[in-house]
Design a protein around this motif. Structure first.
Motif, PDB file in Angstrom:
ATOM      1  N   UNK A   1       0.990  -1.136   0.078  1.00  0.00           N
ATOM      2  CA  UNK A   1      -0.035  -0.087   0.077  1.00  0.00           C
ATOM      3  C   UNK A   1       1.028   1.215   0.034  1.00  0.00           C
ATOM      4  N   UNK A   2       0.266   2.302  -0.486  1.00  0.00           N
ATOM      5  CA  UNK A   2       0.950   3.630  -0.337  1.00  0.00           C
ATOM      6  C   UNK A   2       1.903   3.812   1.098  1.00  0.00           C
ATOM      7  N   UNK A   3       3.250   4.268   1.096  1.00  0.00           N
ATOM      8  CA  UNK A   3       3.626   4.378   2.144  1.00  0.00           C
ATOM      9  C   UNK A   3       3.955   3.100   3.239  1.00  0.00           C
ATOM     10  N   UNK A   4       3.697   2.045   2.467  1.00  0.00           N
ATOM     11  CA  UNK A   4       3.987   0.702   3.219  1.00  0.00           C
ATOM     12  C   UNK A   4       5.309   0.193   3.230  1.00  0.00           C
ATOM     13  N   UNK A   5       5.740  -0.128   4.610  1.00  0.00           N
ATOM     14  CA  UNK A   5       7.277  -0.761   4.435  1.00  0.00           C
ATOM     15  C   UNK A   5       7.448  -2.230   5.060  1.00  0.00           C
ATOM     16  N   UNK A   6       8.201  -2.899   4.457  1.00  0.00           N
ATOM     17  CA  UNK A   6       8.389  -4.092   4.695  1.00  0.00           C
ATOM     18  C   UNK A   6       9.957  -4.690   5.067  1.00  0.00           C
ATOM     19  N   UNK A   7      10.142  -5.674   6.001  1.00  0.00           N
ATOM     20  CA  UNK A   7      11.513  -6.259   6.003  1.00  0.00           C
ATOM     21  C   UNK A   7      11.398  -7.814   5.698  1.00  0.00           C
ATOM     22  N   UNK A   8      12.238  -7.978   4.684  1.00  0.00           N
ATOM     23  CA  UNK A   8      12.245  -9.549   4.196  1.00  0.00           C
ATOM     24  C   UNK A   8      13.429 -10.148   4.549  1.00  0.00           C
ATOM     25  N   UNK A   9      13.487 -11.299   4.811  1.00  0.00           N
ATOM     26  CA  UNK A   9      14.543 -12.066   5.071  1.00  0.00           C
ATOM     27  C   UNK A   9      15.113 -12.870   4.267  1.00  0.00           C
ATOM     28  N   UNK A  10      16.208 -13.297   3.993  1.00  0.00           N
ATOM     29  CA  UNK A  10      16.955 -13.957   3.153  1.00  0.00           C
ATOM     30  C   UNK A  10      17.922 -15.162   4.006  1.00  0.00           C
ATOM     31  N   UNK A  11      17.514 -16.427   3.937  1.00  0.00           N
ATOM     32  CA  UNK A  11      18.230 -17.130   4.597  1.00  0.00           C
ATOM     33  C   UNK A  11      18.859 -18.304   3.625  1.00  0.00           C
ATOM     34  N   UNK A  12      20.261 -18.360   3.866  1.00  0.00           N
ATOM     35  CA  UNK A  12      20.831 -18.824   2.975  1.00  0.00           C
ATOM     36  C   UNK A  12      22.248 -19.762   3.331  1.00  0.00           C
ATOM     37  N   UNK A  13      22.617 -20.647   2.813  1.00  0.00           N
ATOM     38  CA  UNK A  13      23.894 -21.170   3.082  1.00  0.00           C
ATOM     39  C   UNK A  13      24.825 -21.437   1.861  1.00  0.00           C
ATOM     40  N   UNK A  14      26.120 -21.182   2.020  1.00  0.00           N
ATOM     41  CA  UNK A  14      26.987 -21.436   0.850  1.00  0.00           C
ATOM     42  C   UNK A  14      27.480 -22.817   0.870  1.00  0.00           C
ATOM     43  N   UNK A  15      27.336 -23.455  -0.340  1.00  0.00           N
ATOM     44  CA  UNK A  15      27.518 -24.911  -0.425  1.00  0.00           C
ATOM     45  C   UNK A  15      29.282 -25.078  -0.162  1.00  0.00           C
ATOM     46  N   UNK A  16      29.831 -26.224   0.841  1.00  0.00           N
ATOM     47  CA  UNK A  16      31.189 -26.282   0.959  1.00  0.00           C
ATOM     48  C   UNK A  16      31.793 -26.575  -0.518  1.00  0.00           C
ATOM     49  N   UNK A  17      31.050 -27.098  -1.625  1.00  0.00           N
ATOM     50  CA  UNK A  17      31.644 -27.365  -2.807  1.00  0.00           C
ATOM     51  C   UNK A  17      31.991 -26.137  -3.746  1.00  0.00           C
ATOM     52  N   UNK A  18      31.931 -24.970  -3.016  1.00  0.00           N
ATOM     53  CA  UNK A  18      32.112 -23.638  -3.861  1.00  0.00           C
ATOM     54  C   UNK A  18      33.644 -23.734  -4.265  1.00  0.00           C
ATOM     55  N   UNK A  19      34.030 -23.390  -5.408  1.00  0.00           N
ATOM     56  CA  UNK A  19      35.373 -23.548  -5.815  1.00  0.00           C
ATOM     57  C   UNK A  19      36.384 -22.694  -4.821  1.00  0.00           C
ATOM     58  N   UNK A  20      37.617 -23.313  -4.684  1.00  0.00           N
ATOM     59  CA  UNK A  20      38.337 -22.596  -3.644  1.00  0.00           C
ATOM     60  C   UNK A  20      38.751 -21.197  -3.971  1.00  0.00           C
ATOM     61  N   UNK A  21      38.900 -21.064  -5.159  1.00  0.00           N
ATOM     62  CA  UNK A  21      39.503 -19.716  -5.539  1.00  0.00           C
ATOM     63  C   UNK A  21      38.233 -18.566  -5.395  1.00  0.00           C
TER      64      UNK A  21
END
Length: 208
Positions: free
Chosen positions: A152-172
């Motif tokens: 709505x007009x003037x309405x504010x929100x706070x949204x969360x992002x829940x994540x995890x980095x895969x340990x298989x991520x390249x070492x570099x």
């Protein structure tokens, strides 16, 4: 001799102007193509009757059970940078600009959004990742990018992002940038009301 020199210089200037003109056209075309990507995605969603953007992001979603079974790699630290871009007259930003995580570690960050217009609007976020090879290893359990939202007009929100980095991520890969572009969903939320002063509302702190 002077005539030949003048002719050569004039031809060189003409060629340079020709080249500059081509570069300007190419730049304009690239900018136009980039700006047209969002409507193009929307057209695909409408034609197929599905939310392609949400489906592509959900493909990278993981279950809480999978995270619990993942060991945290304390020997590695990954710097995560958060960015936000707005395609419209609204306020959108990450509550945290950057933080350091370990692969396999469950992390939650918040993004803040405010509709500063005098009308109701519907919008959705598109995420992008840098470097590209990190995309498949940036796994989200929860993300506001999965859905469209109506504010709505003037309405504010706070949204969360829940994540995890895969340990298989390249070492570099030692730094990952998560960037969201928030854009309005065309044809929705056109109801207008009285203007809302920007200072009269604060973030509600509710997660969606």
């Amino acid at each position: 001799m002077k005539t030949d020199t003048w002719t050569f210089a004039a031809a060189l200037r003409r060629d340079n102007l020709h080249l500059v003109g081509k570069l300007v056209v190419v730049t304009a075309l690239m900018f136009g193509f980039g700006y047209a990507l969002v409507p193009l995605y929307r057209a695909i969603c409408t034609a197929l009757g599905v939310n392609v953007l949400s489906l592509s992001e959900r493909a990278h979603a993981v279950r809480a059970e999978d995270v619990k079974n993942t060991q945290i790699d304390y020997s590695r630290s990954i710097e995560i940078e958060f960015d936000a871009n707005s395609r419209g007259p609204w306020e959108f930003s990450p509550a945290t600009k950057h933080l350091t995580v370990h692969p396999g570690e469950l992390t939650t960050v918040m993004y803040e959004f405010r509709n500063v217009q005098n009308r109701t609007m519907s919008a959705q976020a598109i995420p992008s990742y840098a470097p590209k090879q990190a995309t498949a290893h940036f796994n989200k359990l929860e993300c506001f990018c999965f859905n469209e939202y109506t504010l709505q007009p003037g309405e504010s929100k706070r949204w969360q992002v829940v994540f995890v980095i895969d340990p298989k991520l390249p070492k570099d890969v030692k730094t990952i940038t998560l960037s969201y572009t928030f854009f309005e969903v065309a044809g929705k939320g056109v109801k207008k009301t009285a203007a809302v002063p920007p200072s009269s509302h604060s973030l509600k702190g509710s997660a969606s």
